[in-house]
Design an enzyme around this catalytic site. Structure first.
Site, short mmCIF file in Angstrom:
data_model
loop_
_atom_site.label_atom_id
_atom_site.label_comp_id
_atom_site.label_asym_id
_atom_site.label_seq_id
_atom_site.Cartn_x
_atom_site.Cartn_y
_atom_site.Cartn_z
N ASP A 31 21.11 40.22 15.03
CA ASP A 31 21.18 39.03 14.16
C ASP A 31 19.86 39.82 13.27
O ASP A 31 19.41 40.14 13.27
CB ASP A 31 20.61 38.49 15.41
CG ASP A 31 20.59 36.55 15.47
OD1 ASP A 31 21.24 35.86 16.00
OD2 ASP A 31 20.02 36.09 13.94
N ASP A 58 20.53 42.74 8.92
CA ASP A 58 20.87 42.22 7.90
C ASP A 58 22.43 43.13 7.41
O ASP A 58 22.82 44.21 7.44
CB ASP A 58 20.06 42.39 6.62
CG ASP A 58 20.08 41.56 5.75
OD1 ASP A 58 20.24 41.08 5.03
OD2 ASP A 58 22.11 41.26 5.93
N LYS A 85 24.78 28.30 6.94
CA LYS A 85 26.55 27.43 7.66
C LYS A 85 25.74 25.84 6.89
O LYS A 85 26.31 25.17 7.36
CB LYS A 85 26.69 27.42 8.54
CG LYS A 85 25.26 27.21 9.59
CD LYS A 85 25.73 26.41 11.07
CE LYS A 85 24.00 25.36 11.61
NZ LYS A 85 24.58 25.06 12.75
N SER A 125 35.91 26.55 11.36
CA SER A 125 35.11 25.51 10.88
C SER A 125 36.22 24.85 10.70
O SER A 125 37.42 24.68 9.54
CB SER A 125 34.12 24.92 10.00
OG SER A 125 33.90 24.21 9.97
N TYR A 150 30.30 26.61 0.39
CA TYR A 150 29.87 26.62 2.35
C TYR A 150 31.51 26.88 2.58
O TYR A 150 32.35 27.70 3.73
CB TYR A 150 29.41 25.54 3.30
CG TYR A 150 29.61 25.81 4.89
CD1 TYR A 150 30.30 24.86 5.46
CD2 TYR A 150 29.40 26.81 5.29
CE1 TYR A 150 30.80 24.67 6.57
CE2 TYR A 150 29.57 27.30 7.14
CZ TYR A 150 30.34 26.06 7.61
OH TYR A 150 30.97 25.72 8.67
N LYS A 154 34.76 29.64 4.23
CA LYS A 154 35.59 29.72 5.93
C LYS A 154 36.59 29.90 5.32
O LYS A 154 37.62 30.76 6.34
CB LYS A 154 34.92 28.77 6.40
CG LYS A 154 33.94 28.01 6.96
CD LYS A 154 33.30 29.71 7.88
CE LYS A 154 31.89 29.03 8.73
NZ LYS A 154 31.59 30.24 9.04
N PHE A 179 35.30 21.82 15.49
CA PHE A 179 34.56 20.36 14.66
C PHE A 179 33.72 20.11 15.21
O PHE A 179 32.70 21.11 14.49
CB PHE A 179 36.07 19.33 15.84
CG PHE A 179 37.32 19.30 15.31
CD1 PHE A 179 37.93 20.29 15.47
CD2 PHE A 179 37.99 18.60 14.84
CE1 PHE A 179 38.67 20.02 15.10
CE2 PHE A 179 39.03 18.64 13.92
CZ PHE A 179 39.89 19.31 14.21
N ASN A 180 33.20 18.98 15.92
CA ASN A 180 31.74 19.28 15.69
C ASN A 180 30.58 19.31 17.38
O ASN A 180 30.43 18.74 17.38
CB ASN A 180 31.13 17.64 15.78
CG ASN A 180 31.13 17.84 14.19
OD1 ASN A 180 32.66 17.21 13.29
ND2 ASN A 180 30.52 16.91 13.07
N ASP A 299 31.67 13.96 2.00
CA ASP A 299 32.04 13.03 4.13
C ASP A 299 33.03 12.48 3.92
O ASP A 299 33.43 12.17 2.82
CB ASP A 299 30.63 11.63 4.00
CG ASP A 299 30.02 12.64 5.04
OD1 ASP A 299 29.85 13.62 5.07
OD2 ASP A 299 28.77 12.00 5.32
#
Ligand code: WQD
Length: 338
Positions: A31, A58, A85, A125, A150, A154, A179-180, A299
């Site tokens: 990380d 990195d 993200k 995603s 973004y 993906k 999903f979320n 959205d």
């Protein structure tokens, strides 16, 4: 068996490290701590009783990635979370997203391509579907032109993996389209730690509940849905983490049909913004302060998963309800602010 988890100090990454450790895997985390903290290691080990190996690297530094794989030749699988993200930020800083999300993926895949046998799980995603034509959304739904850099990273990431697997039968990969994600580990030792003003709905709700935010802005109630607010599939982060272990075990066990597969990870149930607000009010016993404002650009109206493939093929199904996930998010918010 040693598994590399990139972004393992992050929200979904840390919960997945715990589930991997619970299944007896040895975990090494990479990380760069750009959006997380080394303190998360204490949270992970306090749950599992095991401290993962941690290296602050990195992944944009190719030589560092090559050196890591020289020193950890016994890594059998990689779960790749490390990426930028924030949808809005990606519109402002596209090259940062393409360098960080695509360049690093290429370096990882080059290293894995040198191995006789490698399993790779990619954090993707549902954003790749854009506004899908049919609900629930299955993996057969077409990928639509991305609405943000973004989302594009993906889509491109999946294509890069697919093309690499097509010419490298020794490399097996699964892309997991989330999903979320929401909530926090029931122990209260790890959870979501958004930096600055939360972009996502659930952390904004819990911070408003704590009085850290004045009120929640609901981005539009004039959508063609029952209560006029957008619908999403809110999946508990521990359910999501368990799905990663199932996907990895599928590849390690050679159970995969093709050497590149895709699975949607959701609950299969759609919840509107107002329903999520009511869930918070039920579990907290507090009235949430919110106001309806204009729609947020970009959205989509509705997205919730057809979970049949993950249920039948991965042998995985989400177990927790929206209220249970919301309760964990609320308890975590109170603990973090205590
Ligand atoms: C959910 C709903 C908003 C905040 C994004 C990314 C996706 C993934 C998850 C990374 C929407 C509404 C939100 C607020 C609101 N990220 N909302 N007020 O946009 O579905 O997905 O995060 O993988 O790729 O696109 O999630 O939580 O931002 O929004 O009314 O303050 O809540 O309009 O309807 P989203 P979200």
């Amino acid at each position: 068996m040693k598994i590399l988890v990139t972004g393992g100090l992050g929200f979904i990454g840390s919960h997945t490290v715990v589930e991997l450790q619970n299944e007896g895997f040895e975990v090494v985390i990479i990380d760069d701590c750009s959006n997380s903290s080394e303190k998360v290691l204490e949270g992970i080990s306090s749950i599992s009783g095991k401290m993962p190996i941690f290296e602050k690297i990195d992944l944009k530094e190719k030589a560092k990635v090559e050196d890591f794989f020289k020193r950890h030749q016994d890594v059998q699988g990689v779960i790749h979370f490390a990426a930028s993200k924030a949808v809005g930020e990606s519109v402002q800083k596209p090259l940062l997203y393409y360098e960080n999300n695509i360049g690093t993926l290429v370096y990882l895949l080059k290293e894995l391509s040198k191995k006789d046998n490698a399993s790779f799980i990619f954090s993707s995603s549902c954003t790749v579907y854009g506004q899908a034509d049919e609900m629930p959304i299955s993996e057969k739904a077409p990928v639509k032109p991305a609405e943000s850099p973004y989302g594009n990273t993906k889509q491109m990431g999946e294509e890069i993996i697919r093309d690499t697997c097509a010419v490298n039968p020794k490399l097996k990969a699964i892309a997991l389209r989330y999903f979320n994600p929401m909530g926090a580990h029931p122990s209260g030792s790890i959870g979501e730690l958004p930096i600055g003003v939360p972009q996502n709905l659930v952390p904004f709700i819990t911070q408003t509940g704590m009085g850290l935010r004045e009120e929640l802005s609901v981005f539009g109630d004039d959508y063609p849905t029952e209560d006029g607010t957008c619908i999403r599939d809110y999946i508990y982060v521990v359910d999501l983490a368990k799905a990663h272990v199932k996907a990895l075990q599928r590849l390690l066990g050679g159970k995969n049909q093709d050497n590149y597969e895709v699975f949607n990870l959701g609950t299969g149930k759609g919840s509107s913004v107002l329903e999520v607000i009511h869930s918070f009010e039920r579990v907290s016993g507090k009235k949430l302060n919110y106001k309806i404002v204009d729609r947020r650009a970009g959205d989509i109206v509705s997205a919730y998963a057809d979970t049949k493939k993950a249920n039948d093929v991965l042998g995985w199904k989400s177990q927790y309800t929206l209220d249970e996930a919301m309760k964990s998010a609320w308890e975590w918010e109170q603990k973090v602010r205590a």
